[in-house]
Design a protein around this motif. Sequence first.
Motif, mmCIF file in Angstrom:
data_model
loop_
_atom_site.group_PDB
_atom_site.id
_atom_site.type_symbol
_atom_site.label_atom_id
_atom_site.label_comp_id
_atom_site.label_asym_id
_atom_site.label_seq_id
_atom_site.Cartn_x
_atom_site.Cartn_y
_atom_site.Cartn_z
ATOM 1 N N PHE A 172 4.230 3.496 5.287
ATOM 2 C CA PHE A 172 4.863 2.196 5.529
ATOM 3 C C PHE A 172 6.293 2.168 4.966
ATOM 4 O O PHE A 172 6.701 1.215 4.276
ATOM 5 C CB PHE A 172 4.015 1.062 4.937
ATOM 6 N N ASN A 173 7.021 3.260 5.244
ATOM 7 C CA ASN A 173 8.430 3.430 4.851
ATOM 8 C C ASN A 173 8.626 3.534 3.343
ATOM 9 O O ASN A 173 9.763 3.410 2.854
ATOM 10 C CB ASN A 173 9.291 2.282 5.403
ATOM 11 N N GLN B 233 -4.347 0.213 5.218
ATOM 12 C CA GLN B 233 -3.368 -0.881 5.273
ATOM 13 C C GLN B 233 -2.921 -1.315 3.885
ATOM 14 O O GLN B 233 -1.792 -1.794 3.710
ATOM 15 C CB GLN B 233 -3.952 -2.071 6.042
ATOM 16 N N SER B 234 -3.774 -1.138 2.891
ATOM 17 C CA SER B 234 -3.419 -1.545 1.528
ATOM 18 C C SER B 234 -2.292 -0.692 0.949
ATOM 19 O O SER B 234 -1.693 -1.065 -0.073
ATOM 20 C CB SER B 234 -4.650 -1.486 0.612
ATOM 21 N N TYR B 235 -1.971 0.425 1.604
ATOM 22 C CA TYR B 235 -0.849 1.247 1.151
ATOM 23 C C TYR B 235 0.504 0.586 1.432
ATOM 24 O O TYR B 235 1.543 1.121 1.039
ATOM 25 C CB TYR B 235 -0.919 2.633 1.781
ATOM 26 N N LYS B 236 0.496 -0.572 2.064
ATOM 27 C CA LYS B 236 1.728 -1.361 2.154
ATOM 28 C C LYS B 236 2.195 -1.754 0.756
ATOM 29 O O LYS B 236 3.367 -2.092 0.548
ATOM 30 C CB LYS B 236 1.485 -2.605 3.005
ATOM 31 N N TYR B 237 1.251 -1.697 -0.178
ATOM 32 C CA TYR B 237 1.542 -2.040 -1.579
ATOM 33 C C TYR B 237 1.463 -0.771 -2.446
ATOM 34 O O TYR B 237 0.959 -0.790 -3.555
ATOM 35 C CB TYR B 237 0.554 -3.100 -2.076
ATOM 36 N N TYR B 238 1.991 0.299 -1.911
ATOM 37 C CA TYR B 238 1.949 1.584 -2.607
ATOM 38 C C TYR B 238 2.731 1.532 -3.910
ATOM 39 O O TYR B 238 3.855 1.037 -3.976
ATOM 40 C CB TYR B 238 2.514 2.678 -1.705
ATOM 41 N N ASN C 211 -3.526 3.210 -5.809
ATOM 42 C CA ASN C 211 -3.879 3.048 -4.392
ATOM 43 C C ASN C 211 -5.130 3.813 -3.998
ATOM 44 O O ASN C 211 -5.802 3.454 -3.031
ATOM 45 C CB ASN C 211 -2.724 3.490 -3.506
#
Length: 313
Positions: free
Chosen positions: A129-130, A203-208, A216
């Motif tokens: 996610f960038n 999807q929780s890796y948006k908050y890596y 994570n």
Amino acid sequence: MLINLKRLVKNILLIVIILLIIFIVYLNCVSFFVSDSIDFDGLSLKHHNLNVTGLGRLIVPNIVHLIQFDNPFISFITFLCIKAAIKFQSPDVLIIHTNEKQLNGKYWDRLKENEQIQVEKMVKPTEIFNLPLAHVYHSSDVARLIVLMKYGGIYIDSDLLILKDLNSFRRFECSIGWPENEFIGNQLIIAHKDSRFIKKWFQSYKYYNGSSWYFNAGQLPTQSILNSNPEYVHRETKSFGVAPEILYLYSSVNNKSDWIDKFHTIHLLERHRSYLIPSDSIRYFNEFNIKSYNKTFGSMARDILFDSPRLIT
């Protein structure tokens, strides 16, 4: 002319039969990698205890996955874990996902002719996610989720030892080691490709958080997903051996009946053993010194390699 016509018809029938056989073989090969799509939200309305009792059929494909990035050499421990997976799980296929051009070393030479083992080239994730991934181990954490969302199957770490078959867990949407009052362990994940938890975990890796080793991989998915939705997984508190069993493995002697009763799999903690058990007489295991290593891990290894846990002198 009639003879030529009969010969032509015969040849055409032979070609059709050959093509049909090839098509059947192809379908069988594809079935190794593709499982039926399942709407688990809809299914859970009919089966309220979906991940408690499981379904009456196997829904997770019998594929074992390992991931190895930035290292072409197969270690003795990885060799042992692959041998255990083949021996006790007998997968349709065991896939080593790697970014290396080829795998090397004497242990790979002993494995590469096994038709159950395949090597699949995989680009190592370097961002999610960038957000740049801080370590190769975080790349592996992400890659295992990508692989399971593509294929489904049984993911094992390269130092995760299978001690008996895992087929009973292939009836569940997703099975994971989740000890009491702890975060989940991601060393073993058994999941259908449509698992709700695996998708939400990814999807929780948006908050890596790259500064935290296990945030994570264990903490966030436990706290933000499973604490409120434990029904997404089949929970094994002990038998997956994801909690540290360092003393059990390397400081005590337990017989086979004990470990078979307690564990389906066990995490060997290979990268941590040197500082957790600094008094251990062996730093690097191999097929020779394991014969006389008189601890539980030695018995497990001998059972895998030599079909008996007994010491070899």
